[in-house]
Design a protein around this motif. Structure first.
Motif, PDB file in Angstrom:
ATOM      1  N   SER A 299      -2.972  -4.077  16.079  1.00  0.00           N
ATOM      2  CA  SER A 299      -3.601  -5.292  15.579  1.00  0.00           C
ATOM      3  C   SER A 299      -2.569  -6.408  15.633  1.00  0.00           C
ATOM      4  O   SER A 299      -1.390  -6.177  15.899  1.00  0.00           O
ATOM      5  N   ASP A 300      -3.025  -7.618  15.365  1.00  0.00           N
ATOM      6  CA  ASP A 300      -2.091  -8.731  15.164  1.00  0.00           C
ATOM      7  C   ASP A 300      -2.432  -9.439  13.857  1.00  0.00           C
ATOM      8  O   ASP A 300      -2.200 -10.629  13.695  1.00  0.00           O
ATOM      9  N   GLU A 301      -2.958  -8.658  12.906  1.00  0.00           N
ATOM     10  CA  GLU A 301      -3.341  -9.209  11.618  1.00  0.00           C
ATOM     11  C   GLU A 301      -2.113  -9.450  10.740  1.00  0.00           C
ATOM     12  O   GLU A 301      -1.104  -8.768  10.870  1.00  0.00           O
ATOM     13  N   ARG A 302      -2.224 -10.416   9.852  1.00  0.00           N
ATOM     14  CA  ARG A 302      -1.127 -10.755   8.950  1.00  0.00           C
ATOM     15  C   ARG A 302      -1.332 -10.046   7.614  1.00  0.00           C
ATOM     16  O   ARG A 302      -2.453  -9.967   7.106  1.00  0.00           O
ATOM     17  N   PHE A 303      -0.269  -9.522   7.057  1.00  0.00           N
ATOM     18  CA  PHE A 303      -0.345  -8.830   5.773  1.00  0.00           C
ATOM     19  C   PHE A 303      -0.658  -9.811   4.646  1.00  0.00           C
ATOM     20  O   PHE A 303      -0.470 -11.023   4.773  1.00  0.00           O
ATOM     21  N   LYS A 304      -1.116  -9.285   3.532  1.00  0.00           N
ATOM     22  CA  LYS A 304      -1.348 -10.082   2.327  1.00  0.00           C
ATOM     23  C   LYS A 304      -0.261  -9.741   1.314  1.00  0.00           C
ATOM     24  O   LYS A 304      -0.019  -8.574   1.002  1.00  0.00           O
ATOM     25  N   LEU A 305       0.388 -10.774   0.780  1.00  0.00           N
ATOM     26  CA  LEU A 305       1.525 -10.568  -0.110  1.00  0.00           C
ATOM     27  C   LEU A 305       1.122  -9.794  -1.364  1.00  0.00           C
ATOM     28  O   LEU A 305       1.885  -8.943  -1.848  1.00  0.00           O
ATOM     29  N   VAL A 306      -0.054 -10.052  -1.909  1.00  0.00           N
ATOM     30  CA  VAL A 306      -0.472  -9.338  -3.116  1.00  0.00           C
ATOM     31  C   VAL A 306      -0.523  -7.838  -2.854  1.00  0.00           C
ATOM     32  O   VAL A 306      -0.102  -7.027  -3.687  1.00  0.00           O
ATOM     33  N   ASP A 307      -1.014  -7.459  -1.686  1.00  0.00           N
ATOM     34  CA  ASP A 307      -1.062  -6.034  -1.336  1.00  0.00           C
ATOM     35  C   ASP A 307       0.341  -5.448  -1.243  1.00  0.00           C
ATOM     36  O   ASP A 307       0.601  -4.335  -1.705  1.00  0.00           O
ATOM     37  N   LEU A 308       1.256  -6.203  -0.631  1.00  0.00           N
ATOM     38  CA  LEU A 308       2.640  -5.744  -0.514  1.00  0.00           C
ATOM     39  C   LEU A 308       3.256  -5.547  -1.898  1.00  0.00           C
ATOM     40  O   LEU A 308       3.902  -4.521  -2.170  1.00  0.00           O
ATOM     41  N   LYS A 309       3.042  -6.499  -2.783  1.00  0.00           N
ATOM     42  CA  LYS A 309       3.620  -6.401  -4.128  1.00  0.00           C
ATOM     43  C   LYS A 309       3.058  -5.204  -4.888  1.00  0.00           C
ATOM     44  O   LYS A 309       3.793  -4.503  -5.592  1.00  0.00           O
ATOM     45  N   LYS A 310       1.767  -4.972  -4.746  1.00  0.00           N
ATOM     46  CA  LYS A 310       1.154  -3.859  -5.472  1.00  0.00           C
ATOM     47  C   LYS A 310       1.706  -2.519  -4.996  1.00  0.00           C
ATOM     48  O   LYS A 310       1.971  -1.619  -5.798  1.00  0.00           O
ATOM     49  N   ILE A 311       1.898  -2.396  -3.688  1.00  0.00           N
ATOM     50  CA  ILE A 311       2.413  -1.127  -3.156  1.00  0.00           C
ATOM     51  C   ILE A 311       3.870  -0.914  -3.558  1.00  0.00           C
ATOM     52  O   ILE A 311       4.236   0.144  -4.087  1.00  0.00           O
ATOM     53  N   LEU A 312       4.717  -1.910  -3.318  1.00  0.00           N
ATOM     54  CA  LEU A 312       6.137  -1.739  -3.650  1.00  0.00           C
ATOM     55  C   LEU A 312       6.328  -1.558  -5.155  1.00  0.00           C
ATOM     56  O   LEU A 312       7.166  -0.757  -5.588  1.00  0.00           O
ATOM     57  N   SER A 313       5.552  -2.269  -5.959  1.00  0.00           N
ATOM     58  CA  SER A 313       5.677  -2.138  -7.412  1.00  0.00           C
ATOM     59  C   SER A 313       5.230  -0.756  -7.875  1.00  0.00           C
ATOM     60  O   SER A 313       5.833  -0.171  -8.783  1.00  0.00           O
ATOM     61  N   LYS A 314       4.171  -0.240  -7.277  1.00  0.00           N
ATOM     62  CA  LYS A 314       3.711   1.105  -7.633  1.00  0.00           C
ATOM     63  C   LYS A 314       4.811   2.128  -7.383  1.00  0.00           C
ATOM     64  O   LYS A 314       5.067   3.000  -8.236  1.00  0.00           O
ATOM     65  N   TRP A 315       5.471   2.025  -6.233  1.00  0.00           N
ATOM     66  CA  TRP A 315       6.531   2.992  -5.920  1.00  0.00           C
ATOM     67  C   TRP A 315       7.737   2.804  -6.832  1.00  0.00           C
ATOM     68  O   TRP A 315       8.373   3.779  -7.244  1.00  0.00           O
ATOM     69  N   GLN A 316       8.055   1.558  -7.173  1.00  0.00           N
ATOM     70  CA  GLN A 316       9.158   1.330  -8.108  1.00  0.00           C
ATOM     71  C   GLN A 316       8.846   1.917  -9.486  1.00  0.00           C
ATOM     72  O   GLN A 316       9.658   2.628 -10.076  1.00  0.00           O
ATOM     73  N   ASN A 317       7.648   1.648  -9.993  1.00  0.00           N
ATOM     74  CA  ASN A 317       7.305   2.060 -11.353  1.00  0.00           C
ATOM     75  C   ASN A 317       7.040   3.556 -11.473  1.00  0.00           C
ATOM     76  O   ASN A 317       7.496   4.204 -12.418  1.00  0.00           O
ATOM     77  N   ASP A 318       6.303   4.114 -10.517  1.00  0.00           N
ATOM     78  CA  ASP A 318       5.917   5.523 -10.642  1.00  0.00           C
ATOM     79  C   ASP A 318       7.097   6.473 -10.502  1.00  0.00           C
ATOM     80  O   ASP A 318       7.123   7.542 -11.115  1.00  0.00           O
ATOM     81  N   LEU A 319       8.091   6.095  -9.692  1.00  0.00           N
ATOM     82  CA  LEU A 319       9.212   7.000  -9.454  1.00  0.00           C
ATOM     83  C   LEU A 319      10.355   6.818 -10.447  1.00  0.00           C
ATOM     84  O   LEU A 319      11.243   7.672 -10.534  1.00  0.00           O
ATOM     85  N   GLU A 320      10.339   5.715 -11.193  1.00  0.00           N
ATOM     86  CA  GLU A 320      11.470   5.431 -12.079  1.00  0.00           C
ATOM     87  C   GLU A 320      11.740   6.581 -13.049  1.00  0.00           C
ATOM     88  O   GLU A 320      10.849   7.045 -13.758  1.00  0.00           O
ATOM     89  N   GLY A 321      12.971   7.065 -13.036  1.00  0.00           N
ATOM     90  CA  GLY A 321      13.390   8.132 -13.933  1.00  0.00           C
ATOM     91  C   GLY A 321      12.939   9.517 -13.510  1.00  0.00           C
ATOM     92  O   GLY A 321      13.292  10.504 -14.151  1.00  0.00           O
ATOM     93  N   LYS A 322      12.154   9.597 -12.431  1.00  0.00           N
ATOM     94  CA  LYS A 322      11.597  10.884 -12.005  1.00  0.00           C
ATOM     95  C   LYS A 322      12.012  11.266 -10.589  1.00  0.00           C
ATOM     96  O   LYS A 322      12.197  12.439 -10.284  1.00  0.00           O
ATOM     97  N   ALA A 323      12.112  10.285  -9.723  1.00  0.00           N
ATOM     98  CA  ALA A 323      12.474  10.530  -8.323  1.00  0.00           C
ATOM     99  C   ALA A 323      13.136   9.270  -7.787  1.00  0.00           C
ATOM    100  O   ALA A 323      13.190   8.247  -8.469  1.00  0.00           O
ATOM    101  N   TRP A 324      13.613   9.347  -6.537  1.00  0.00           N
ATOM    102  CA  TRP A 324      14.403   8.248  -5.982  1.00  0.00           C
ATOM    103  C   TRP A 324      13.685   7.616  -4.796  1.00  0.00           C
ATOM    104  O   TRP A 324      13.132   8.317  -3.940  1.00  0.00           O
ATOM    105  N   ASN A 325      13.697   6.285  -4.771  1.00  0.00           N
ATOM    106  CA  ASN A 325      13.065   5.542  -3.673  1.00  0.00           C
ATOM    107  C   ASN A 325      14.008   5.360  -2.492  1.00  0.00           C
ATOM    108  O   ASN A 325      15.230   5.254  -2.663  1.00  0.00           O
ATOM    109  N   SER A 326      13.437   5.295  -1.304  1.00  0.00           N
ATOM    110  CA  SER A 326      14.131   4.720  -0.151  1.00  0.00           C
ATOM    111  C   SER A 326      13.540   3.338   0.067  1.00  0.00           C
ATOM    112  O   SER A 326      12.340   3.126  -0.123  1.00  0.00           O
ATOM    113  N   LEU A 327      14.374   2.384   0.444  1.00  0.00           N
ATOM    114  CA  LEU A 327      13.961   0.996   0.629  1.00  0.00           C
ATOM    115  C   LEU A 327      14.169   0.615   2.081  1.00  0.00           C
ATOM    116  O   LEU A 327      15.293   0.666   2.580  1.00  0.00           O
TER     117      LEU A 327
END
Length: 562
Positions: A299-327
């Protein structure tokens, strides 16, 4: 727990060896070329180098089809070159992480050559063989590279499974002899001095014995069955066994590539008490701009920032203190981040590249930098499909344009410009000489035309370059514990234009603000009286006014750091 492991503060730099530096003029990057550039990586400040595969391979999938795990592809060099590279890297306090590809091998691997020789061969069970069903494939699984995931073998009159190219037969991890051969190979590499493994599609290694049909595949759905196969019934049993027999015996770094995982899955793979891997690569944020026409990544579609924030925030919050993120923003399989999530025009390339770097590097996890990201390399915009070499790109073009006729060649070229893996694989741009200083010969893949202005030499002479910005971000991670262990808190998650979040520790806070647009935005975030600007991609601070792609970080309660 967070601060006890060196890899939690490390920054990893990925090298795609074929495209990094050629030392002998054959147009292909090699190990001696990497050795030449180790001082450059030391200057950048990274701690770990991840090498894409350098093993013996027929190169059907650029080295991810391995024919001998203990030999080096001659065009890259020799095992002596690798030992020299490891030695020089260690002298510079740099660690080497190897790519481990053990979901599949090449069909030229001796195991498969033996396996396909007869149904009675001892290696037959190293791979997944099945009888035809009603004269057709054993099930409806589709390869990630297009077409059925099964190939018929005339000699033994059975099909073998390949989730990728037909020259990449899947290994049968149910076979304990196979597993122990793999563990022996891993131990052999660790004995050579390597410091860890990045494990290719490691969550695909366990398949359901019954091989059920993929319910997502029908006459109108031509997507891969890779995510259907992911996270199979014995995958954690196998990884715990691998950990017990190999990984836990060494102080190393491990990361698993895991398509189709949730944060809950991640806690099983990379949980602090899971005894499997240290972290995983998830793909959610890299699939934000996938096609809404059922064409997958094309595709050549452009991402939506709100979607990006929700995904990255979910991974930051859900793994905190339990597992480690790769960035990470990009790798050898993903388009260039400044072209995808930033703005690669001359006006905004540098500013938006710095903004993207800052947004990611202040999160919790281990950051990965892909070669050329630190100088703002961009996607290519070649006019002809004949200029591309990636098997995935070529297969998709033929399938979608010529076979299915779902898109025109003009549309598909736009999608290729946006999504092809070759965007990441063009040669590293070292200077403005012929072929960007990558080779004195004919490069295996074309060099991006903008190398005359976007290159390492120019970056190193400009103290305001993207390179030096990355260098500062890496240094800050080493100096400030809050970046490693601070709590993550997203602000105004539904803001469509600005990504703001805090990192919170007991005695200090960071406020990270990034304008993802080319327009001025005005935002107010509360700061205490002692807050100081820590780093910014502009030379001054305009307070609540955010200029195009402006990104800045404030530090509160900073007396211990200034």
């Amino acid at each position: 727990m967070v601060e006890n492991n060196w890899w939690q503060k490390a920054v990893v730099y990925q090298i795609y060896p074929r495209s990094f530096q050629d030392s002998n003029g054959d147009g292909i990057g090699d190990i001696q070329g990497i050795i030449q550039r180790l001082p450059y990586l030391k200057k950048l400040g990274i701690q770990v180098i991840w090498l894409s595969p350098i093993y013996q391979s027929p190169n059907d999938d650029n080295g991810y089809d391995i024919s001998d795990y203990r030999k080096i592809l001659p065009e890259f060099g020799t095992m002596m070159d690798v030992q020299e590279m490891i030695s020089v890297a260690h002298q510079l306090n740099l660690k080497i992480m190897m790519d481990l590809v053990v979901n599949h091998t090449s069909d030229e691997h001796q195991w498969f050559q033996q396996s396909r020789s007869s149904r009675e061969n001892p290696y037959r069970d190293y791979y997944i063989w099945r009888d035809p069903v009603d004269g057709h494939e054993p099930n409806n699984w589709l390869s990630d590279f297009g077409g059925p995931a099964w190939e018929f073998d005339d000699k033994t009159q059975q099909y073998y499974l390949h989730l990728f190219s037909k020259k990449q037969p899947d290994l049968n991890w149910e076979n304990s002899a196979l597993r122990h051969d793999i563990y022996d190979t891993m131990s052999w590499w660790l004995a050579q001095g390597v410091d860890g493994f990045r494990m290719d599609v490691i969550n695909l290694i366990s398949k359901q014995k019954s091989l059920p049909n993929d319910p997502n595949v029908d006459a109108d759905n031509h997507s891969s069955s890779m995510t259907f196969v992911a996270n199979g019934p014995k995958v954690h049993e196998y990884l715990q066994e691998m950990n017990a027999k190999v990984l836990s015996q060494h102080d190393i770094i491990t990361v698993g590539e895991t398509p189709g995982v949730t944060t809950k899955d991640a806690m099983q793979y990379a949980g602090f008490d899971a005894n499997e891997l240290q972290m995983i690569f998830q793909f959610e944020h890299t699939e934000l701009d996938n096609s809404h026409q059922g064409l997958g990544k094309w595709s050549d579609e452009r991402f939506k920032l709100v979607d990006l924030k929700k995904i990255l925030s979910k991974w930051q919050n859900d793994l905190e203190g339990k597992a480690w993120n790769s960035l990470y923003w990009n790798n050898h399989d993903r388009p260039r981040v400044v072209s995808r999530f930033g703005n690669d025009t001359d006006k905004y390339r540098v500013t938006s590249a710095k903004m993207l770097a800052m947004t990611l590097h202040f999160m919790q996890g281990t950051p990965y930098i892909y070669q050329g990201e630190e100088i703002g390399m961009t996607n290519v915009n070649w006019s002809s499909i004949s200029q591309y070499q990636d098997i995935d790109t070529l297969n998709a073009f033929d399938d979608l344009v010529h076979q299915q006729k779902r898109v025109t060649s003009e549309q598909m070229m736009r999608y290729v410009h946006h999504s092809s893996r070759d965007n990441a694989r063009t040669p590293m741009q070292w200077d403005n000489s012929l072929n960007s200083g990558f080779t004195t010969g004919q490069p295996w893949l074309g060099v991006n035309d903008n190398y005359t202005t976007i290159n390492v030499a120019a970056s190193l002479t400009d103290q305001q370059s993207i390179f030096y910005f990355y260098k500062k971000l890496i240094a800050l991670r080493q100096q400030m514990p809050i970046i490693t262990n601070g709590h993550y808190q997203v602000l105004d998650i539904d803001d469509e234009f600005v990504y703001a979040y805090r990192r919170i520790a007991r005695d200090s806070q960071l406020l990270i603000i990034s304008n993802f647009t080319d327009r001025i935005q005005t935002r107010h975030y509360s700061l205490n009286a002692g807050a100081k600007l820590l780093i910014s991609n502009y030379e001054d601070d305009q307070g609540d006014m955010l200029r195009p792609y402006e990104s800045k970080v404030y530090f509160e309660n900073v007396s211990g750091y200034f």
